[in-house]
Design a protein around this motif. Structure first.
Motif, PDB file in Angstrom:
ATOM      1  N   SER A  71       0.856  -1.183   0.000  1.00  0.00           N
ATOM      2  CA  SER A  71       0.000   0.000   0.000  1.00  0.00           C
ATOM      3  C   SER A  71       0.892   1.234   0.000  1.00  0.00           C
ATOM      4  CB  SER A  71      -0.900   0.009   1.232  1.00  0.00           C
ATOM      5  OG  SER A  71      -1.793  -1.072   1.184  1.00  0.00           O
ATOM      6  N   GLY A  72       0.529   2.218  -0.803  1.00  0.00           N
ATOM      7  CA  GLY A  72       1.288   3.460  -0.889  1.00  0.00           C
ATOM      8  C   GLY A  72       2.253   3.510  -2.055  1.00  0.00           C
ATOM      9  N   MET A  73       2.448   2.385  -2.756  1.00  0.00           N
ATOM     10  CA  MET A  73       3.388   2.426  -3.873  1.00  0.00           C
ATOM     11  C   MET A  73       2.735   3.050  -5.108  1.00  0.00           C
ATOM     12  SD  MET A  73       3.826  -1.591  -5.053  1.00  0.00           S
ATOM     13  CE  MET A  73       5.481  -1.272  -5.498  1.00  0.00           C
ATOM     14  N   ARG A  74       3.576   3.563  -5.983  1.00  0.00           N
ATOM     15  CA  ARG A  74       3.107   4.237  -7.189  1.00  0.00           C
ATOM     16  C   ARG A  74       2.877   3.219  -8.309  1.00  0.00           C
ATOM     17  NH1 ARG A  74       0.958   8.763  -7.345  1.00  0.00           N
ATOM     18  NH2 ARG A  74       1.993   9.356  -9.262  1.00  0.00           N
ATOM     19  N   VAL A  75       1.792   3.432  -9.036  1.00  0.00           N
ATOM     20  CA  VAL A  75       1.441   2.582 -10.177  1.00  0.00           C
ATOM     21  C   VAL A  75       0.986   3.473 -11.323  1.00  0.00           C
ATOM     22  CG1 VAL A  75       0.805   0.572  -8.766  1.00  0.00           C
ATOM     23  CG2 VAL A  75      -0.934   2.270  -9.328  1.00  0.00           C
ATOM     24  N   GLU A  76       0.988   2.900 -12.540  1.00  0.00           N
ATOM     25  CA  GLU A  76       0.488   3.645 -13.695  1.00  0.00           C
ATOM     26  C   GLU A  76      -0.281   2.708 -14.608  1.00  0.00           C
ATOM     27  OE1 GLU A  76       3.713   5.334 -15.926  1.00  0.00           O
ATOM     28  OE2 GLU A  76       4.582   3.385 -16.368  1.00  0.00           O
ATOM     29  N   ALA A  77      -1.234   3.268 -15.327  1.00  0.00           N
ATOM     30  CA  ALA A  77      -2.069   2.488 -16.236  1.00  0.00           C
ATOM     31  C   ALA A  77      -1.278   2.075 -17.472  1.00  0.00           C
ATOM     32  CB  ALA A  77      -3.289   3.308 -16.656  1.00  0.00           C
ATOM     33  N   VAL A  78      -1.540   0.856 -17.918  1.00  0.00           N
ATOM     34  CA  VAL A  78      -1.007   0.355 -19.190  1.00  0.00           C
ATOM     35  C   VAL A  78      -2.209   0.197 -20.105  1.00  0.00           C
ATOM     36  CG1 VAL A  78       0.168  -1.545 -20.344  1.00  0.00           C
ATOM     37  CG2 VAL A  78       0.894  -0.840 -18.048  1.00  0.00           C
ATOM     38  N   PHE A  79      -2.205   0.965 -21.199  1.00  0.00           N
ATOM     39  CA  PHE A  79      -3.343   1.005 -22.108  1.00  0.00           C
ATOM     40  C   PHE A  79      -3.140   0.098 -23.316  1.00  0.00           C
ATOM     41  CE2 PHE A  79      -3.552   5.002 -19.827  1.00  0.00           C
ATOM     42  CZ  PHE A  79      -4.910   5.178 -19.617  1.00  0.00           C
ATOM     43  N   LYS A  80      -4.259  -0.289 -23.925  1.00  0.00           N
ATOM     44  CA  LYS A  80      -4.220  -0.964 -25.224  1.00  0.00           C
ATOM     45  C   LYS A  80      -3.636   0.011 -26.243  1.00  0.00           C
ATOM     46  CE  LYS A  80      -8.416  -3.757 -24.802  1.00  0.00           C
ATOM     47  NZ  LYS A  80      -9.793  -3.912 -25.318  1.00  0.00           N
ATOM     48  N   ILE A  92      -7.881   0.051 -20.462  1.00  0.00           N
ATOM     49  CA  ILE A  92      -6.768  -0.142 -19.526  1.00  0.00           C
ATOM     50  C   ILE A  92      -6.560  -1.640 -19.361  1.00  0.00           C
ATOM     51  CG2 ILE A  92      -5.882   0.261 -17.202  1.00  0.00           C
ATOM     52  CD1 ILE A  92      -7.800   2.663 -17.029  1.00  0.00           C
ATOM     53  N   LEU A  93      -5.386  -2.128 -19.742  1.00  0.00           N
ATOM     54  CA  LEU A  93      -5.079  -3.547 -19.601  1.00  0.00           C
ATOM     55  C   LEU A  93      -4.852  -3.905 -18.137  1.00  0.00           C
ATOM     56  CD1 LEU A  93      -2.626  -3.916 -22.611  1.00  0.00           C
ATOM     57  CD2 LEU A  93      -5.005  -4.718 -22.472  1.00  0.00           C
ATOM     58  N   HIS A  94      -4.069  -3.077 -17.445  1.00  0.00           N
ATOM     59  CA  HIS A  94      -3.734  -3.287 -16.040  1.00  0.00           C
ATOM     60  C   HIS A  94      -2.912  -2.086 -15.561  1.00  0.00           C
ATOM     61  CE1 HIS A  94      -0.485  -5.302 -18.411  1.00  0.00           C
ATOM     62  NE2 HIS A  94       0.250  -4.495 -17.672  1.00  0.00           N
ATOM     63  N   PHE A  95      -2.557  -2.103 -14.298  1.00  0.00           N
ATOM     64  CA  PHE A  95      -1.665  -1.096 -13.735  1.00  0.00           C
ATOM     65  C   PHE A  95      -0.344  -1.771 -13.393  1.00  0.00           C
ATOM     66  CE2 PHE A  95      -5.521   1.183 -13.413  1.00  0.00           C
ATOM     67  CZ  PHE A  95      -5.198   2.518 -13.332  1.00  0.00           C
ATOM     68  N   ARG A  96       0.754  -1.106 -13.723  1.00  0.00           N
ATOM     69  CA  ARG A  96       2.089  -1.637 -13.389  1.00  0.00           C
ATOM     70  C   ARG A  96       2.725  -0.745 -12.344  1.00  0.00           C
ATOM     71  NH1 ARG A  96       4.411  -0.336 -19.102  1.00  0.00           N
ATOM     72  NH2 ARG A  96       4.447   1.912 -18.981  1.00  0.00           N
ATOM     73  N   THR A  97       3.605  -1.362 -11.563  1.00  0.00           N
ATOM     74  CA  THR A  97       4.306  -0.584 -10.545  1.00  0.00           C
ATOM     75  C   THR A  97       5.365   0.288 -11.224  1.00  0.00           C
ATOM     76  OG1 THR A  97       5.910  -2.358 -10.177  1.00  0.00           O
ATOM     77  CG2 THR A  97       3.965  -2.350  -8.768  1.00  0.00           C
ATOM     78  N   ILE A  98       5.589   1.472 -10.665  1.00  0.00           N
ATOM     79  CA  ILE A  98       6.591   2.384 -11.235  1.00  0.00           C
ATOM     80  C   ILE A  98       7.654   2.715 -10.200  1.00  0.00           C
ATOM     81  CG2 ILE A  98       5.216   3.320 -13.104  1.00  0.00           C
ATOM     82  CD1 ILE A  98       4.464   5.681 -11.377  1.00  0.00           C
ATOM     83  N   GLU A  99       7.686   1.918  -9.123  1.00  0.00           N
ATOM     84  CA  GLU A  99       8.754   2.053  -8.124  1.00  0.00           C
ATOM     85  C   GLU A  99       8.968   0.680  -7.502  1.00  0.00           C
ATOM     86  OE1 GLU A  99       6.826   3.186  -3.931  1.00  0.00           O
ATOM     87  OE2 GLU A  99       6.779   4.817  -5.364  1.00  0.00           O
ATOM     88  N   GLU A 100      10.128   0.481  -6.952  1.00  0.00           N
ATOM     89  CA  GLU A 100      10.447  -0.806  -6.301  1.00  0.00           C
ATOM     90  C   GLU A 100      10.150  -0.738  -4.829  1.00  0.00           C
ATOM     91  OE1 GLU A 100      12.824  -3.475  -7.575  1.00  0.00           O
ATOM     92  OE2 GLU A 100      12.592  -2.835  -9.638  1.00  0.00           O
TER      93      GLU A 100
END
Length: 100
Positions: A71-80, A92-100
């Protein structure tokens, strides 16, 4: 507004990035009503607060290893690809993490 019943007809631009509020892992197979195909398991589903929003948005997460999510990590949408979009949530296919 579902909470106070105030009229809400203003559009507010949000995301495509946001903050993962919470998530769950689903291990029970089912037929996805959007595709008619059994959804691969396990998969993760998250509640995301998109940048500029004051509520959460539910969608699939790319990462299925819950040890790598928090919880609290950054994510971004991955679009078709643009040529395949229809102007709905399934773009929107899914959300991917943008930080470790």
């Amino acid at each position: 507004c579902a909470n106070c019943y105030a009229r809400t007809d203003d559009f507010v631009e949000v995301g495509p990035a946001g903050t993962l509020q919470t998530f769950t892992q689903v291990c029970v197979p089912f037929i996805d009503p959007n595709t008619g195909v059994q959804r691969p398991v396990p998969y993760t589903y998250g509640m995301i607060r998109l940048d500029g929003a004051n509520n959460t948005f539910q969608h699939f997460l790319e990462e299925t290893n819950t040890e790598k999510l928090r919880s609290g990590m950054r994510v971004e949408a991955v679009f078709k690809p643009k040529s395949q979009r229809k102007g709905n949530i399934l773009d929107i296919l899914h959300f991917r993490t943008i930080e470790e």
